[in-house]
Design a protein around this motif. Structure first.
Motif, PDB file in Angstrom:
ATOM      1  N   PHE A  65      60.251 -11.757  82.445  1.00 44.65           N
ATOM      2  CA  PHE A  65      61.073 -12.905  82.838  1.00 44.65           C
ATOM      3  C   PHE A  65      60.986 -14.050  81.829  1.00 44.65           C
ATOM      4  O   PHE A  65      61.978 -14.718  81.544  1.00 44.65           O
ATOM      5  N   ASP A 117      67.157 -10.221  86.025  1.00 44.31           N
ATOM      6  CA  ASP A 117      66.386  -8.982  86.093  1.00 44.31           C
ATOM      7  C   ASP A 117      67.140  -7.937  85.289  1.00 44.31           C
ATOM      8  O   ASP A 117      68.279  -7.606  85.623  1.00 44.31           O
ATOM      9  N   MET A 150      54.442  -4.196  75.354  1.00 41.88           N
ATOM     10  CA  MET A 150      53.385  -3.327  75.880  1.00 41.88           C
ATOM     11  C   MET A 150      52.181  -4.085  76.442  1.00 41.88           C
ATOM     12  O   MET A 150      51.411  -3.515  77.208  1.00 41.88           O
ATOM     13  N   ASP A 151      52.027  -5.355  76.078  1.00 43.06           N
ATOM     14  CA  ASP A 151      50.936  -6.147  76.674  1.00 43.06           C
ATOM     15  C   ASP A 151      51.328  -6.689  78.050  1.00 43.06           C
ATOM     16  O   ASP A 151      50.480  -7.225  78.765  1.00 43.06           O
ATOM     17  N   LEU A 152      52.615  -6.598  78.400  1.00 41.63           N
ATOM     18  CA  LEU A 152      53.090  -7.206  79.643  1.00 41.63           C
ATOM     19  C   LEU A 152      53.673  -6.184  80.606  1.00 41.63           C
ATOM     20  O   LEU A 152      53.443  -6.254  81.809  1.00 41.63           O
ATOM     21  N   CYS A 153      54.457  -5.252  80.080  1.00 40.06           N
ATOM     22  CA  CYS A 153      55.087  -4.265  80.963  1.00 40.06           C
ATOM     23  C   CYS A 153      54.049  -3.264  81.438  1.00 40.06           C
ATOM     24  O   CYS A 153      53.107  -2.927  80.719  1.00 40.06           O
ATOM     25  N   SER A 154      54.269  -2.770  82.642  1.00 40.23           N
ATOM     26  CA  SER A 154      53.333  -1.794  83.192  1.00 40.23           C
ATOM     27  C   SER A 154      53.393  -0.502  82.387  1.00 40.23           C
ATOM     28  O   SER A 154      54.400  -0.194  81.733  1.00 40.23           O
ATOM     29  N   TYR A 155      52.322   0.244  82.480  1.00 40.96           N
ATOM     30  CA  TYR A 155      52.265   1.548  81.822  1.00 40.96           C
ATOM     31  C   TYR A 155      53.429   2.421  82.287  1.00 40.96           C
ATOM     32  O   TYR A 155      54.098   3.067  81.474  1.00 40.96           O
ATOM     33  N   SER A 156      53.687   2.401  83.607  1.00 42.50           N
ATOM     34  CA  SER A 156      54.757   3.246  84.144  1.00 42.50           C
ATOM     35  C   SER A 156      56.106   2.893  83.534  1.00 42.50           C
ATOM     36  O   SER A 156      56.887   3.772  83.181  1.00 42.50           O
ATOM     37  N   VAL A 204      56.733   1.338  80.627  1.00 47.91           N
ATOM     38  CA  VAL A 204      56.801   1.670  79.194  1.00 47.91           C
ATOM     39  C   VAL A 204      57.006   3.176  79.012  1.00 47.91           C
ATOM     40  O   VAL A 204      57.827   3.609  78.195  1.00 47.91           O
ATOM     41  N   GLU A 205      56.291   3.976  79.801  1.00 54.34           N
ATOM     42  CA  GLU A 205      56.482   5.434  79.701  1.00 54.34           C
ATOM     43  C   GLU A 205      57.931   5.799  80.024  1.00 54.34           C
ATOM     44  O   GLU A 205      58.526   6.666  79.377  1.00 54.34           O
ATOM     45  N   LYS A 259      60.116   4.805  77.109  1.00 52.17           N
ATOM     46  CA  LYS A 259      59.922   5.725  75.990  1.00 52.17           C
ATOM     47  C   LYS A 259      60.750   6.993  76.193  1.00 52.17           C
ATOM     48  O   LYS A 259      61.315   7.538  75.242  1.00 52.17           O
ATOM     49  N   ASN A 263      54.353  -1.774  69.953  1.00 54.64           N
ATOM     50  CA  ASN A 263      54.075  -2.949  70.781  1.00 54.64           C
ATOM     51  C   ASN A 263      54.706  -4.201  70.170  1.00 54.64           C
ATOM     52  O   ASN A 263      54.341  -4.620  69.074  1.00 54.64           O
ATOM     53  N   SER A 280      47.767 -11.095  83.019  1.00 53.50           N
ATOM     54  CA  SER A 280      47.131 -11.130  84.339  1.00 53.50           C
ATOM     55  C   SER A 280      45.690 -11.596  84.273  1.00 53.50           C
ATOM     56  O   SER A 280      44.814 -11.060  84.918  1.00 53.50           O
ATOM     57  N   SER A 281      45.425 -12.638  83.468  1.00 49.72           N
ATOM     58  CA  SER A 281      44.058 -13.130  83.379  1.00 49.72           C
ATOM     59  C   SER A 281      43.805 -14.335  84.280  1.00 49.72           C
ATOM     60  O   SER A 281      42.684 -14.808  84.388  1.00 49.72           O
TER      61      SER A 281
END
Lengths: 393, 393
Positions: free
Chosen positions: A36, A48, A102-108, A110-111, A114, A124, A193-194
C-alpha cells in the motif's frame, strides 16, 4: 470513472524516474509493486492491486479494488494471473528480470507472482524502492512541512490538556483527541513487521524503562500485554518526566517529534541528559549535510552521550535501542538509518528523525526528537518548537 | 526476569494442543511462528522472536526483544541462525517437516528460515494456524465477552455525542475518544495486508457508496487519499444515515459491531433494508450451530436480500463486498468466513461477526453487525444491544 493517479503528470514522472534509476542501479528491468505504501507513493492514492514499472515502458496499473478508477494503461483484474495477458494487449514487453517487494510481500504471494512470470528471473526490489523513496520530491517535502507545522501546533497545546492527578493514559488519549481534531489521520504506517503502535506514546516515570518488544527507541509498558507499548495507566507523579512521542501524520507523510514535560523538580541527572540531547541535535544540524555518513552521525551522538557519562541511559536503560535516528515519510521506518553499522550516506531530500533519548531510572525518559529535511544549505527542522523540558505545574 | 508466558499452564497447554492437532492434520511435525498475533496467542503476550511448537517436545521460545523475559526453554537470540544450536542444547529434535507462516511472513524471512533449517522440508503453516485459532478456548471467549460488553457500553452513549451540525468526522473522533476513555486499546489487528484502518468507520450519506480499496464490507471515503477509509468530513444531513462500525478491542480480543443512527426521516427503502438485516440476523441465530456450512449461511443472507428486492444494495452498491460475515478474535479477519465459496463448517467456539449491510444511494448505509459466539445451544450474541435505527434528533 476517476483518474487513477492523483499526482500531477510531472510529479508522477519524477517518482517513476527515481524508481527506474534505482532499478537500473540494482540491475532489474521491471518492478511489480503492491504494498500500500508503494502504491500510494506511485499513484498518490491507495488501491488494492499492482503497479508495473518497467525501464522501457509507461507504468501499467492493475486494480483489484476500488472499481471506479480508470485511465490510460489502467486495467481491472481479479487476480495477478491476468497480468501477462494485459501486458500483451498493451504491447508492453514481458519483464526479464522482475523486481518484487520480497521484504514486504508474503512468501505465498511472491511464489504466486513468480509462477505468473515463469520466464522472468525474480529479484528483491525492496532495497531499490527504499533507496528511491529516501530522497523526497519537493511535493513530498511540502507534505512533510505541513505535517510538521500541524504537529508543532498540537504539541504547543499539550500543557493545557494536563489536569492534576491525570494518568499518563488520560494524557495520551487527550493528546490523541486533540491531534485528531487538528486533522491527524491517525494511521501510523510502519514498513514490515517489527513494530505495532496505535497512535503514539506517552511515557511517564518507570514505564519508560519497560523493555519493549518493538523496534522503538523506547516503547512504554502499555495497558495490556496484547499491545505492550505506550502509556501504562500510572498517575503522573512529581519528580517524573512525561515523554510525548505521538503521530504526526497529517498529510500521508509523517513527521516524528518528541518533547518532554515534567511535574515538580527533576534531578540534575535528568536535566543534564536532556541538555545533552539538545546539544546532539545542535551538532547534528551542523553535520547532517549531503554526503555525511549516517554511521559517523551515530558515533557523534553516542560519543557525546559517553563523554558526559550518560552512556548507560542512552537510548534506553534496561534495554537499549540500536539506532539514534531514522528516515521518515509515508512510513516511520524509512532510510537513512542513523545507526552504528549503517552504510547510508545522507542526500539532499532525505527526511531524518533524530531522537537521542535517555531513560533515567525512577524519573522517566528525557531527550527530544525532531524531523529534519536534509538540504545543501543544511538541515531544516520540520518540527521547530521549544526544546527544553516544559513544566506541567 | 519475568516469566515469558502470561497464560496459566492449563490454558497454554490447551492452545498448544490445538495447534499440534492442526499441525498433525496438515502433516507437519514442527512450527516456527513469529507473527505478533500468533505469538500473543501462544504466550499471552507479544514479543519479538519465534515460538517453536513441535509435536513431540515442549514449546521453545526464542526472544529477540524484550530482554527481560525468562523461564524454561526460553532463550535470547539476535538472529534466527542461532536457533538450531539452542535446539541441540535443549535436546529438542530438529524439525523434519517445518511449518512456517508463509501467508504472513515476508518472502525474504521465509527464505532465510529455510536456510536455517536446510535439512527440513518447509511447508505453509498459515492454514493450520487459522484453523486452530478459529475455535476459541473458554479464556479467549471470556475476553470476547468482556470486549463485547464494553463495546456495547460505548455504543449506548453515541447519541449523547452528537451535536447539531456535526460532520461524520467530528462524530467519529468523539466516538474514538469515548472508546479510548472506556479502555479501548485502539489497535485494530488485521492479518495480512488486505486492509488498513485507523480505529473504525463512521460513514454518513454518500460516503457509504465510495468504493473502497480495502476488503471491508464498506469503507467510507476517508479524509485523505493516503487512507481512503472512514469519515469524509461531510456534515451529517437530515434524511441520511450514520453507520458506526468502530473498534471493539478492549482485551486483546475484538468484537465487531455496527449500529445505524439517523437524522430526520429516512425513506422506506432504507428502513425496509435495515429490517431485512435484522431479519437475517434472526435467521442466522437460528441456523448458526456447530456443523452449519458457512456457504449455506451466506446463501441464506444473500437469498433474503434478493427475495425482498435489495440485491443491488446488498453489501455495497457501486462496489460489492464478497462476504457477509467473518471470524474475529485477536484479528478482525479470522475464520470462518461467511462467503459464497467458503468451505468452512461452523464449530462450537467459533466467533463470527455477521454484517448484512445495504448501501442506499443518497441515504447511506443501513444494517447491523453483531459478534456471535457459536455454541451447541445456539449463537450467543456478544454485542447485544438495540438493533433498530437510532435517531440522533
Amino acid at each position: 470513472m476517476e483518474p487513477l493517479s492523483l499526482l500531477e503528470p510531472r510529479e508522477s514522472f519524477l517518482r517513476v524516474e527515481k524508481v527506474r534509476r534505482a532499478m537500473s542501479d540494482a540491475g532489474f528491468d521491471a518492478l511489480l509493486a503492491c504494498d500500500f505504501a508503494t502504491i500510494y507513493y506511485l499513484a498518490g492514492r491507495v488501491f488494492d492491486g499492482f503497479a508495473l514499472i518497467s525501464v522501457a515502458d509507461d507504468p501499467v496499473w492493475f486494480v483489484k479494488r476500488p472499481v471506479h478508477l480508470g485511465g490510460e494503461l489502467v486495467c481491472h483484474i481479479r487476480k495477478p494471473e491476468e497480468i501477462p495477458g494485459w501486458l500483451e494487449r498493451f504491447g508492453v514487453a514481458a519483464p526479464s528480470r522482475l523486481g518484487l517487494e520480497m521484504d514486504l510481500c508474503s512468501y505465498s504471494l511472491v511464489e504466486r507472482l513468480k509462477s505468473v512470470f515463469p520466464a522472468a528471473e525474480c529479484v528483491n526490489a525492496s532495497g531499490a524502492l527504499r533507496a528511491a523513496r529516501s530522497v523526497k520530491t519537493d511535493e513530498e517535502l511540502a507534505k512533510v512541512r505541513l505535517s510538521g507545522a500541524k504537529h508543532v501546533g498540537v504539541y504547543s497545546r499539550i500543557p493545557s490538556l494536563y489536569t492534576t492527578g491525570m494518568t499518563d493514559y488520560e494524557l495520551q488519549i487527550a493528546i490523541e483527541y486533540l491531534s485528531r481534531k487538528e486533522g491527524c489521520l491517525g494511521q501510523f504506517r510502519i514498513s514490515g513487521s517489527s513494530m505495532e503502535l496505535f497512535m503514539g506514546n506517552v511515557i511517564s516515570g518507570e514505564s519508560a524503562d519497560a523493555p519493549s518488544p518493538y523496534d522503538f527507541a523506547m516503547g512504554g509498558k502499555g495497558m495490556d500485554p496484547s499491545l505492550p507499548v505506550g502509556a501504562s495507566g500510572e498517575e503522573i507523579r512529581p519528580g517524573c518526566t512525561v515523554m510525548v512521542d505521538v503521530n504526526g501524520n497529517f498529510t500521508g507523510y509523517m513527521t516524528d517529534m518528541t518533547r518532554v514535560y515534567s511535574l515538580g523538580t527533576l534531578p540534575k541527572l535528568a536535566l543534564d541528559a536532556h541538555q545533552c540531547s539538545i546539544d546532539i541535535h545542535r551538532e547534528f544540524r551542523r553535520l547532517a549535510v549531503p554526503g555525511a555518513s549516517a554511521k559517523a552521525l551515530y558515533e557523534m551522538a553516542e560519543g557525546m552521550a559517553r563523554e558526559r557519562g550518560f552512556e548507560k541511559y542512552f537510548m534506553g536503560h534496561t534495554q537499549h535501542a540500536g539506532f539514534v535516528g531514522h528516515g521518515v515519510g509515508i512510513e516511520i521506518n524509512e532510510q537513512p538509518v542513523i545507526a552504528p553499522r549503517s552504510r547510508d550516506i545522507l542526500e539532499a531530500g532525505n527526511v531524518v528523525a533524530l531522537e537521542p533519548k535517555f531513560v533515567i531510572p525512577g524519573v522517566g525518559a528525557v531527550g527530544i526528537e525532531n524531523t529534519y529535511i536534509i538540504g545543501a544549505a543544511g538541515a531544516e527542522c520540520a518540527t521547530d518548537a521549544p526544546e527544553e523540558i516544559i513544566s506541567l505545574d
